[in-house]
Design an enzyme around this catalytic site. Structure first.
Site, short mmCIF file in Angstrom:
data_model
loop_
_atom_site.label_atom_id
_atom_site.label_comp_id
_atom_site.label_asym_id
_atom_site.label_seq_id
_atom_site.Cartn_x
_atom_site.Cartn_y
_atom_site.Cartn_z
N ASP A 69 0.87 -1.17 0.00
CA ASP A 69 0.00 0.00 0.00
C ASP A 69 0.91 1.23 0.00
O ASP A 69 2.10 1.14 0.31
CB ASP A 69 -0.90 -0.03 1.24
CG ASP A 69 -1.78 1.20 1.33
OD1 ASP A 69 -2.39 1.55 0.30
OD2 ASP A 69 -1.85 1.80 2.42
N ASP B 238 -1.55 -1.02 6.07
CA ASP B 238 -1.78 -0.58 7.44
C ASP B 238 -3.21 -0.14 7.73
O ASP B 238 -3.58 -0.03 8.90
CB ASP B 238 -0.84 0.57 7.79
CG ASP B 238 -1.22 1.86 7.07
OD1 ASP B 238 -1.64 1.78 5.89
OD2 ASP B 238 -1.12 2.93 7.68
N ASP C 185 -7.11 -2.05 3.93
CA ASP C 185 -6.13 -3.07 3.54
C ASP C 185 -6.46 -4.44 4.13
O ASP C 185 -5.86 -5.44 3.73
CB ASP C 185 -4.73 -2.67 4.02
CG ASP C 185 -4.20 -1.45 3.28
OD1 ASP C 185 -4.48 -1.33 2.08
OD2 ASP C 185 -3.52 -0.62 3.89
#
Length: 629
Positions: free
Chosen positions: A307, A503, A507
């Site tokens: 990410d 995080d 996600d």
């Protein structure tokens, strides 16, 4: 008595051996042989039952050697050797428990340190001892010298030092001043200090670590798979060599002597000790690996996906500019537009929301509570403030609810949050999120560890994502992704296994879908940590590469230990086949083989020999080295 209750079979075997010894000293050789042989055959029958159960699950080859060794030694009259084999097999569990206790020490140390009480200040300023579960946010707590911080909080005293080594691996004390956050689980320095609780015990950092450690401690490594890989050929070789020795010498004792030194304890013990040792080493470094299967998969990772916000970047975007629009709504003053945006962002879980709110507070703007607010995950928030409706989020989301929304120009590395007020485009907030200083170096380390492809999966704009990717050296980018798009992208990766690092709440689905999900747990969401297989408890991206290095080292040590046991056993088997090792001596020699494999497996607790130097010239954790055994 505790040993007897925990290991009754070991105690019974030792007692049987003592009685047999007494009978032999008394000249009762026949009685001693009958007792030892009968006891050994009973244990062999028990092993045979366990073997049949394993066969039903598709695992075979390991217990067969042990059963045959016991039966064959009894058949040729080597009843002392049969007792030693039984003791070796029953004592193997005790030996494994001892070794695993050593390997689990880092995990259990975290559990033992969990604070049970807190000193809360009453209205008169005097402290009272309460259970840590009764602490609520806002409580003023007294922390005495060398005490463990019971809950997350902020420092009220002017200055303090804390030992965070159990949480972060940092050996030097950390200095804090008034207003600094203090993590639960840290150890106070030499002076009593006061802090204000910001979370209940169940929601504090240390409680999250404890929950993850309990899950990791209860897990079992994929030992059966490693053992099965070698059990069948090892068993066949032992039987063939024993049979050949019998035929060549016409002595059935040779068959028994070969099987005595072929008992498979190294296959059963070495791998779990190495895996638990690797998990303990990771915990000491602030990395919680939830199960042994994850450790094994980490060693084989070939694709790493990341990410962007909060993972590759610091996750603390700063407001660069408030751009107002041209419509009537867009003629709002910049501070009023920011105030409305921040008021709406109070109801968002996105990492950018905190930055918008912080920017409003920095300008002294008073936020308004919404009468009704709805968050559209990964898209934005719509909020009703009674007389005014505000939408904030991605351009496509805002454009569907606010007329006149258009793309605002951005420079490299910038991102925009679009705002609509009362159905009309009102402007945009331009923010920038700096790349983590260790991001490029971490990706380079991953490539050196054998990861062939790296990519970014983000919901941000393509231009921003590509700019960040160029900075850190990613090979591929997929921008403007919804959570379902990230799951689909991970599932379609040709180079497997795939590791996903993230995080945020959004996600969580892709962390669960990846072969290994890694959550940046220091600032990340609880949902991400719960969905992940690995949780990095520090705000340190380099720990991702360290986790992969620990996985590779643990598997290599496990396999190396298995091969040490196999090769030593084969050497003893060949010597026994030529008649150089009697059955009793062979049984005792096999105990030394077990000890050698366990001692080697415990090396998984230590780093490799080849450190990787950081940019600052300071050695990083040696687990980066894929070859440093």
């Amino acid at each position: 008595m505790g040993f007897v209750r925990r290991y009754p079979l070991v105690a019974a075997t030792l007692l049987c051996g003592l009685v047999v010894g007494c009978l032999l000293l008394g000249g009762q050789d026949t009685a001693a042989q009958w007792l030892a042989s009968g006891y050994s055959l009973v244990i062999a029958a028990r092993l045979a039952v366990d073997m049949i159960r394993e066969l039903a699950h598709g695992h075979w080859g390991i217990d067969l050697l042990a059963v045959t060794a016991v039966v064959s030694t009894v058949a040729v009259g080597e009843y002392i050797a049969s007792l030693i084999i039984v003791l070796m097999l029953s004592g193997g569990q005790a030996l494994e428990d001892f070794a695993q206790g050593r390997a689990r020490r880092e995990l259990t140390a975290l559990l033992r340190r969990a604070p049970q009480t807190a000193h809360r200040e009453r209205a008169d300023g005097q402290p009272e001892d309460i259970s840590v579960e009764h602490v609520v946010p806002g409580d003023l707590l007294l922390l005495r010298p060398s005490e463990v911080v019971p809950v997350d909080g902020v420092l009220v005293s002017n200055f303090a030092t804390f030992d965070e080594s159990a949480l972060t691996g940092e050996s030097l004390p950390v200095e804090k001043v008034t207003g600094d956050p203090v993590m639960s689980g840290a150890v106070n320095g030499d002076a009593a200090v006061r802090l204000q609780a910001t979370a209940a015990a169940a929601d504090s950092q240390y409680s999250r670590i404890i929950a993850l450690v309990r899950e990791a401690s209860a897990s079992r490594a994929p030992v059966v798979r490693l053992a099965d890989r070698y059990a069948v050929p090892f068993t066949l070789f032992a039987f063939l060599l024993g049979g050949a020795a019998w035929l060549a010498s016409a002595d059935p004792d040779r068959f028994a002597e070969v099987l005595v030194v072929a008992t498979p304890c190294p296959l059963l013990i070495a791998a779990p000790v190495a895996f638990v040792g690797g998990m303990g080493r990771a915990a000491r470094s602030g990395i919680i690996i939830k199960n042994g299967g994850t450790l094994e998969t980490l060693s084989r990772i070939r694709t790493a996906a990341f990410d962007k916000t909060g993972t590759l970047t610091g996750g603390r975007p700063v407001l660069l500019e408030v751009r107002t629009g041209d419509s009537a709504a867009g003629r709002l003053p910049a501070d009023e537009l920011l105030r409305l945006a921040a008021s709406a962002e109070q109801y968002s879980s996105h990492v950018l929301a905190a930055s918008v709110i912080a920017a409003a507070h920095a300008r002294g703007l008073a936020l308004t509570a919404a009468r009704e607010a709805t968050e559209h995950a990964t898209h934005g928030v719509a909020a009703d403030f009674g007389g005014r409706t505000v939408v904030i989020g991605k351009r496509k989301f805002v454009a569907g609810l606010a007329a006149g929304t258009h793309k605002t120009p951005l420079a490299g590395g910038q991102m925009a949050v679009y705002i609509g007020v009362d159905g009309t485009y009102a402007g945009a907030l331009v923010l920038s999120d700096a790349v983590r200083p260790d991001a490029a170096r971490t990706l380079e380390h991953l490539r050196r560890l054998g990861i062939r492809e790296t990519l970014m999966l983000t919901g941000d704009a393509q231009e921003t994502a590509e700019h960040i990717a160029r900075q850190v050296g990613l090979t591929r980018v997929r921008a403007e992704c919804l959570p379902a798009d990230k799951v689909e992208a991970v599932g379609s990766m040709p180079q497997r296994p795939v590791m996903m690092v993230g995080d945020g709440v959004n996600d969580a689905p892709v962390l669960a879908a990846a072969d290994v999900g890694v959550a940046m747990g220091a600032k990340g969401s609880t949902a991400a940590s719960e969905s992940a297989d690995v949780v990095i408890m520090l705000d340190d991206l380099s720990k991702v590469a360290q986790a992969v290095g620990i996985g590779q080292r643990s598997v290599k040590v496990a396999l190396q230990s298995i091969w040490i046991g196999i090769l030593l056993s084969i050497g003893l088997m060949v010597m026994a086949a030529f008649g150089y090792i009697p059955a009793v001596a062979g049984a005792l020699a096999q105990e030394l083989v077990d000890l050698a494999t366990i001692l080697n497996a415990l090396r998984a607790l230590t780093p490799g020999r080849t450190p990787v130097e950081s940019q600052a010239g300071r050695p990083l954790d040696r687990d980066y080295s894929p070859t440093g055994l």
